[in-house]
Design a protein around this motif. Sequence first.
Motif, PDB file in Angstrom:
ATOM      1  N   SER A 155       0.500  -1.191  -0.058  1.00  0.00           N
ATOM      2  CA  SER A 155       0.630  -0.196   0.122  1.00  0.00           C
ATOM      3  C   SER A 155       0.426   1.224  -0.154  1.00  0.00           C
ATOM      4  O   SER A 155       1.564   1.400   1.102  1.00  0.00           O
ATOM      5  N   THR A 156       1.093   2.086  -0.998  1.00  0.00           N
ATOM      6  CA  THR A 156       0.977   3.619  -0.694  1.00  0.00           C
ATOM      7  C   THR A 156       0.495   3.940  -0.036  1.00  0.00           C
ATOM      8  O   THR A 156      -1.053   4.500   0.173  1.00  0.00           O
ATOM      9  N   VAL A 157       1.278   5.112   0.895  1.00  0.00           N
ATOM     10  CA  VAL A 157       0.495   6.854   1.496  1.00  0.00           C
ATOM     11  C   VAL A 157       1.480   7.943   1.359  1.00  0.00           C
ATOM     12  O   VAL A 157       2.828   8.014   0.771  1.00  0.00           O
ATOM     13  N   THR A 158       0.888   8.860   1.333  1.00  0.00           N
ATOM     14  CA  THR A 158       0.803  10.448   0.779  1.00  0.00           C
ATOM     15  C   THR A 158       1.054  10.785   2.694  1.00  0.00           C
ATOM     16  O   THR A 158      -0.416  10.456   2.905  1.00  0.00           O
ATOM     17  N   TYR A 159       1.736  11.678   3.257  1.00  0.00           N
ATOM     18  CA  TYR A 159       2.191  12.424   4.028  1.00  0.00           C
ATOM     19  C   TYR A 159       1.406  14.117   3.858  1.00  0.00           C
ATOM     20  O   TYR A 159       2.333  14.452   2.458  1.00  0.00           O
ATOM     21  N   SER A 160       0.390  14.549   4.341  1.00  0.00           N
ATOM     22  CA  SER A 160      -0.322  15.398   4.717  1.00  0.00           C
ATOM     23  C   SER A 160       0.619  16.905   4.524  1.00  0.00           C
ATOM     24  O   SER A 160       1.225  16.589   5.342  1.00  0.00           O
ATOM     25  N   ASP A 161       0.697  17.821   3.882  1.00  0.00           N
ATOM     26  CA  ASP A 161       0.892  19.010   3.894  1.00  0.00           C
ATOM     27  C   ASP A 161       0.771  19.223   4.914  1.00  0.00           C
ATOM     28  O   ASP A 161       1.403  20.901   5.681  1.00  0.00           O
ATOM     29  N   LYS A 193      -1.517  10.359   5.369  1.00  0.00           N
ATOM     30  CA  LYS A 193      -1.202  10.028   7.058  1.00  0.00           C
ATOM     31  C   LYS A 193      -0.362  11.838   7.204  1.00  0.00           C
ATOM     32  O   LYS A 193       0.176  12.390   6.679  1.00  0.00           O
ATOM     33  N   LEU A 194      -0.280  11.980   8.891  1.00  0.00           N
ATOM     34  CA  LEU A 194       0.675  13.115   9.137  1.00  0.00           C
ATOM     35  C   LEU A 194       1.933  13.104   9.790  1.00  0.00           C
ATOM     36  O   LEU A 194       2.416  13.432   8.985  1.00  0.00           O
ATOM     37  N   HIS A 195       2.403  11.686   9.598  1.00  0.00           N
ATOM     38  CA  HIS A 195       3.676  11.357  10.457  1.00  0.00           C
ATOM     39  C   HIS A 195       3.722   9.676  10.276  1.00  0.00           C
ATOM     40  O   HIS A 195       3.167   9.172  10.469  1.00  0.00           O
ATOM     41  N   PRO A 196       4.889   9.331   9.544  1.00  0.00           N
ATOM     42  CA  PRO A 196       5.272   7.871   9.620  1.00  0.00           C
ATOM     43  C   PRO A 196       4.604   7.404  11.225  1.00  0.00           C
ATOM     44  O   PRO A 196       4.271   6.635  10.987  1.00  0.00           O
ATOM     45  N   ASN A 197       5.080   7.731  12.480  1.00  0.00           N
ATOM     46  CA  ASN A 197       4.560   7.970  13.684  1.00  0.00           C
ATOM     47  C   ASN A 197       3.428   8.114  13.972  1.00  0.00           C
ATOM     48  O   ASN A 197       3.271   7.447  15.632  1.00  0.00           O
ATOM     49  N   GLU A 205       6.953  17.128   8.616  1.00  0.00           N
ATOM     50  CA  GLU A 205       8.051  17.999   8.974  1.00  0.00           C
ATOM     51  C   GLU A 205       9.017  18.051  10.335  1.00  0.00           C
ATOM     52  O   GLU A 205      10.058  18.255  10.625  1.00  0.00           O
ATOM     53  N   SER A 206       8.448  16.619  11.099  1.00  0.00           N
ATOM     54  CA  SER A 206       8.837  16.844  12.591  1.00  0.00           C
ATOM     55  C   SER A 206       8.194  18.211  13.295  1.00  0.00           C
ATOM     56  O   SER A 206       8.825  18.086  14.172  1.00  0.00           O
ATOM     57  N   GLU A 207       7.179  18.762  12.827  1.00  0.00           N
ATOM     58  CA  GLU A 207       6.271  20.191  13.870  1.00  0.00           C
ATOM     59  C   GLU A 207       5.545  19.369  14.313  1.00  0.00           C
ATOM     60  O   GLU A 207       4.784  18.742  13.888  1.00  0.00           O
ATOM     61  N   LYS A 208       5.906  19.995  15.936  1.00  0.00           N
ATOM     62  CA  LYS A 208       4.922  19.595  16.743  1.00  0.00           C
ATOM     63  C   LYS A 208       3.448  20.288  16.692  1.00  0.00           C
ATOM     64  O   LYS A 208       3.650  21.583  16.512  1.00  0.00           O
ATOM     65  N   VAL A 209       2.322  20.131  16.598  1.00  0.00           N
ATOM     66  CA  VAL A 209       1.045  20.439  16.905  1.00  0.00           C
ATOM     67  C   VAL A 209       0.185  20.686  17.538  1.00  0.00           C
ATOM     68  O   VAL A 209       0.235  19.204  18.353  1.00  0.00           O
ATOM     69  N   LEU A 210      -1.717  21.300  18.120  1.00  0.00           N
ATOM     70  CA  LEU A 210      -1.573  21.250  18.585  1.00  0.00           C
ATOM     71  C   LEU A 210      -3.205  21.032  17.859  1.00  0.00           C
ATOM     72  O   LEU A 210      -3.244  22.276  16.983  1.00  0.00           O
TER      73      LEU A 210
END
Length: 401
Positions: free
Chosen positions: A269-275, A305-309, A385-390
């Motif tokens: 399965s292919t996954v894209t990560y959202s900007d 997906k937001l981030h791989p993890n 991009e490892s940005e922390k958000v709420l």
Amino acid sequence: MQETLDFISNHRNDDVRNLALQASRYPNVDMPFAIDQIAGYQTALQKLPTYAQTAGIYYPHHLSMEQCSSEQTARHKAEIIANILSNKDSFADLTAGFGIDFSFIAPLFKQSTAIERQEYLCEIQQHNHPLLGLEHTQVLNTDAARYLENMKPVDWIFLDPARRDAHGGKVVAITDCEPNVAEWEDLLLEKANYVMVKLSPMLDITLAVRTLKHVREVHVVAVNNECKELLFILDKNIHSIENIQLEATNLTAQGNQTFRFTLLEEGASTVTYSDNIQQYLYEPNSALIKSGAFRAVAHQFQLQKLHPNSHLYTSNQNVPEFPGRCFTVESVSGFGKKDMKLFLQGLTQANLSVRNFPTSVADLRKRLKLKDGGDVYLFATTLKESEKVLIKCRKTEKNKD
């Protein structure tokens, strides 16, 4: 005995701790037995409603009640078997215990045998089976290993290995359970066309399917978003792990959420990560998370997906079939003081979750000075991009509970 049974009937809704302290007032009552029955009935009201509604049922000691399957999960096992097996002649439960799984699976078959090495649990089953309308069943007080070696072949075997060591501590690995299914696998499949093995929800699924040689299906079962058990279906005709069917099911009173996939599909399965965070945010249920279908679920429902993890997903489309919760996003903030002040303005309470985030819920709640509860949901997470958000959101209307 009749005085004890009357006492149970008259006090079945009372506090068992208070009753135990009053034992001297009832010298003709078998108080240990009565306490087990009253406590068992009270547990069964929620966990085993069919048993609670059946007059005359006997219950075992507290530990057996604690360890037995719920009615929801027992019924689900029966449904799995019914969907796989067309010829349902004979069935054996080699580790029957109190007999909950047996009592819901046995009606599928013409002949069913419950094996249990604790004599008192056998006596309880023998008492309960006629009350539950279980015909063509037998209960044998013997050791599973001894019985398995000499038993006649059956269509289906069920096995729930003990997951406690000699000191009462919990174990997880297949090889640490009693019996060790990895050692028994060949013999089990000599004696049955299919075998269902119930294992700990803490077990590593990937390791397990490499330990066992003939896994056909793996079922991850959650109840109300709490992962309860893993079910491995063994089939003597299966020799490869690539096409193993995995099924993640969350059982709820509102309906079941089920997601099916194979290990091959997950890998392909292919996954894209959202900007950015889009209109909707998706949180998988606990069964799906345990199954590891992180790529397959994104691909099937066309989510980013937001981030791989992080294991959170986003989309501009509402997908009500998603196996988990869907939220409507209201706003997103970084953790700068100015941004946070505006983001939290007027907010005094919220349901807070952290996903792939370096702070615990308790510490973050203290920092944000928010009480628990309300209609607002906050997710602290990490973007690609490892940005922390709420993320501030509310449940979409269809998913409110």
